[in-house]
Design a protein around this motif. Structure first.
Motif, mmCIF file in Angstrom:
data_model
loop_
_atom_site.group_PDB
_atom_site.id
_atom_site.type_symbol
_atom_site.label_atom_id
_atom_site.label_comp_id
_atom_site.label_asym_id
_atom_site.label_seq_id
_atom_site.Cartn_x
_atom_site.Cartn_y
_atom_site.Cartn_z
ATOM 1 N N GLU A 291 11.885 120.494 4.598
ATOM 2 C CA GLU A 291 12.597 120.673 5.863
ATOM 3 C C GLU A 291 12.482 119.391 6.671
ATOM 4 N N VAL A 292 13.615 118.907 7.183
ATOM 5 C CA VAL A 292 13.625 117.701 8.001
ATOM 6 C C VAL A 292 14.241 118.030 9.356
ATOM 7 N N ASP A 293 13.515 117.719 10.408
ATOM 8 C CA ASP A 293 14.010 117.918 11.770
ATOM 9 C C ASP A 293 13.710 116.652 12.554
ATOM 10 N N ASN A 294 14.763 115.821 12.748
ATOM 11 C CA ASN A 294 14.584 114.514 13.363
ATOM 12 C C ASN A 294 13.574 113.702 12.548
ATOM 13 N N ARG A 295 12.413 113.384 13.109
ATOM 14 C CA ARG A 295 11.442 112.561 12.372
ATOM 15 C C ARG A 295 10.264 113.380 11.830
ATOM 16 N N THR A 296 10.407 114.688 11.783
ATOM 17 C CA THR A 296 9.365 115.544 11.230
ATOM 18 C C THR A 296 9.791 116.048 9.858
ATOM 19 N N VAL A 297 8.943 115.812 8.861
ATOM 20 C CA VAL A 297 9.217 116.231 7.487
ATOM 21 C C VAL A 297 8.176 117.277 7.100
ATOM 22 N N LYS A 298 8.639 118.492 6.805
ATOM 23 C CA LYS A 298 7.746 119.575 6.390
ATOM 24 C C LYS A 298 7.881 119.777 4.888
ATOM 25 N N ARG A 299 6.735 119.779 4.181
ATOM 26 C CA ARG A 299 6.732 119.979 2.732
ATOM 27 C C ARG A 299 5.757 121.104 2.394
ATOM 28 N N TYR B 296 2.198 121.703 5.460
ATOM 29 C CA TYR B 296 1.877 120.285 5.372
ATOM 30 C C TYR B 296 3.069 119.515 5.907
ATOM 31 N N GLU B 297 2.879 118.702 6.932
ATOM 32 C CA GLU B 297 4.016 118.004 7.521
ATOM 33 C C GLU B 297 3.613 116.614 8.004
ATOM 34 N N THR B 298 4.618 115.751 8.120
ATOM 35 C CA THR B 298 4.426 114.407 8.636
ATOM 36 C C THR B 298 5.432 114.162 9.751
ATOM 37 N N ASN B 299 4.912 113.760 10.895
ATOM 38 C CA ASN B 299 5.763 113.390 12.023
ATOM 39 C C ASN B 299 5.741 111.870 12.138
ATOM 40 N N TYR B 300 6.895 111.236 11.969
ATOM 41 C CA TYR B 300 6.978 109.777 11.987
ATOM 42 C C TYR B 300 7.245 109.287 13.404
ATOM 43 N N PRO C 283 3.280 107.270 10.436
ATOM 44 C CA PRO C 283 3.139 108.672 10.005
ATOM 45 C C PRO C 283 1.919 109.354 10.612
ATOM 46 N N VAL C 284 2.153 110.472 11.260
ATOM 47 C CA VAL C 284 1.087 111.341 11.761
ATOM 48 C C VAL C 284 1.114 112.604 10.898
ATOM 49 N N VAL C 285 0.071 112.790 10.099
ATOM 50 C CA VAL C 285 0.045 113.861 9.096
ATOM 51 C C VAL C 285 -0.732 115.056 9.630
ATOM 52 N N GLY D 232 -6.195 119.329 9.308
ATOM 53 C CA GLY D 232 -5.939 119.007 10.704
ATOM 54 C C GLY D 232 -4.939 117.879 10.841
ATOM 55 N N VAL D 233 -5.009 117.179 11.960
ATOM 56 C CA VAL D 233 -4.072 116.097 12.269
ATOM 57 C C VAL D 233 -4.746 114.756 12.026
ATOM 58 N N ILE D 234 -4.070 113.896 11.263
ATOM 59 C CA ILE D 234 -4.582 112.555 10.997
ATOM 60 C C ILE D 234 -3.739 111.575 11.801
ATOM 61 N N ASN D 235 -4.318 111.021 12.847
ATOM 62 C CA ASN D 235 -3.616 110.103 13.737
ATOM 63 C C ASN D 235 -4.007 108.667 13.425
ATOM 64 N N PRO D 236 -3.106 107.865 12.885
ATOM 65 C CA PRO D 236 -3.414 106.443 12.687
ATOM 66 C C PRO D 236 -3.440 105.722 14.024
#
Length: 307
Positions: A104-112, A125-129, A179-181, A273-277
């Motif tokens: 699923e892709v919503d703007n810059r969020t990718v859900k897998r 599991y998702e990544t917000n760019y 990427p924020v995972v 949890g959330v991995i913030n670079p």
């Protein structure tokens, strides 16, 4: 060899106040509500040319699928290490699959979603760019210190490809994606491309602990994963040393049921949890090596010109 660095580790398969960090993506930067294209560059070695090779990699997530396109920039890039296959996922008392579908892709969020084996249950599991404006940025935006702790600035491929002229600057419309995972659970992910030649997990551990010849410290942990935690896994973490970051290696002994023998795989690790670079260039290094198509076109032209 799967190598992950700068802990905690995230699998990218990838709210802060930032100068140039806008709101929702409106399509100007090569993505829409249900599509996002991530551009990066990678090096390999062209045996025929006996020289280095550089390729542009465009990874596109759209609702339903993931697509990767590779374009040679310099010589002939060997993509044997590029892993596009679906992955087996092992967690605490869990086995499932991370597939290149049902995305699923919503703007810059990718859900897998990760679907549990023989079940309709799934892990989120998702990544917000996050987006950082690169327009006008030059290589001097990054300063390499004497060690990882005192390096500062925005690291782009202008720094990774130093033959590009120092005054080259990203054009208007260039952005990088940070990427924020976010994962519901910690897990290991691997597939056939990650299979090693080791005959036991103990032998893999011995080799993993020996990967650095310097005096840096390391720690090793062993644990069970999968259904009933019957699959053996290990994690070898090398601590930061001088100007080198921390590195982490993950191994798992696994049998998919198609043969009598277990195999040893190197795996990617994703923390719960959330991995913030890091996103503050004053406090540390911001990794801006994942860019949009505008920045990718610029870098490809520069690399082709100077390499």
């Amino acid at each position: 060899m799967n190598k992950s660095m700068v802990l905690p580790i995230a699998l990218s398969l990838l709210t802060f106040t930032l100068a140039g960090c806008g709101g929702e993506d409106d399509g100007i930067y090569g993505s829409g509500n249900n599509k996002i294209t991530l551009t990066s560059f990678d090096n390999s070695y062209d045996k025929q040319a006996k020289d280095s090779a550089i390729a542009r990699i465009d990874e596109t997530y759209r609702t339903g699928e993931r697509e990767i396109k590779i374009k040679n920039i310099v010589n002939n890039y060997s993509n044997q290490g590029l892993n596009t296959l679906d992955r087996t996922v092992l967690a605490d008392n869990f086995e499932g699959r991370l597939d290149n579908k049902n995305i699923e892709v919503d703007n810059r969020t990718v859900k897998r979603p990760i679907y549990e084996k023989d079940s309709n249950n799934k892990l989120d599991y998702e990544t917000n760019y996050k987006m950082l404006n690169l327009s006008g940025l030059q290589a001097n935006s990054y300063s390499a210190g004497t060690n990882i702790n005192n390096s500062r600035g925005i690291l782009t491929d202008l720094n990774n490809y130093p033959k590009i002229q120092a005054n080259a600057e990203f054009p208007i419309g260039s952005v990088c994606y940070i990427p924020v995972v976010e994962s519901e659970r910690s897990f290991l992910a691997f597939n056939d491309k990650n299979k090693t030649g080791y005959t036991s997990l103990d032998k893999w551990i011995d080799a993993a602990e020996d990967r650095f010849s310097d005096d840096r410290g390391y720690r090793t942990s062993e644990f069970g994963v999968g259904i009933g935690n019957k699959q053996k896994a290990a994690q070898v973490t090398f601590l930061e040393y001088r100007n080198q970051p921390a590195y982490q290696y993950n191994g798992v002994e696994y049998n998919d049921g198609t043969n009598d023998k277990n195999a040893i795989y190197e795996a990617n690790y994703v923390a719960e949890g959330v991995i913030n670079p890091n996103t503050n260039s004053i406090r540390g290094v911001v990794d801006c090596t994942i860019v949009n198509e505008v920045a990718g076109d610029f870098l490809a032209a520069q690399i082709k010109r100077y390499y």
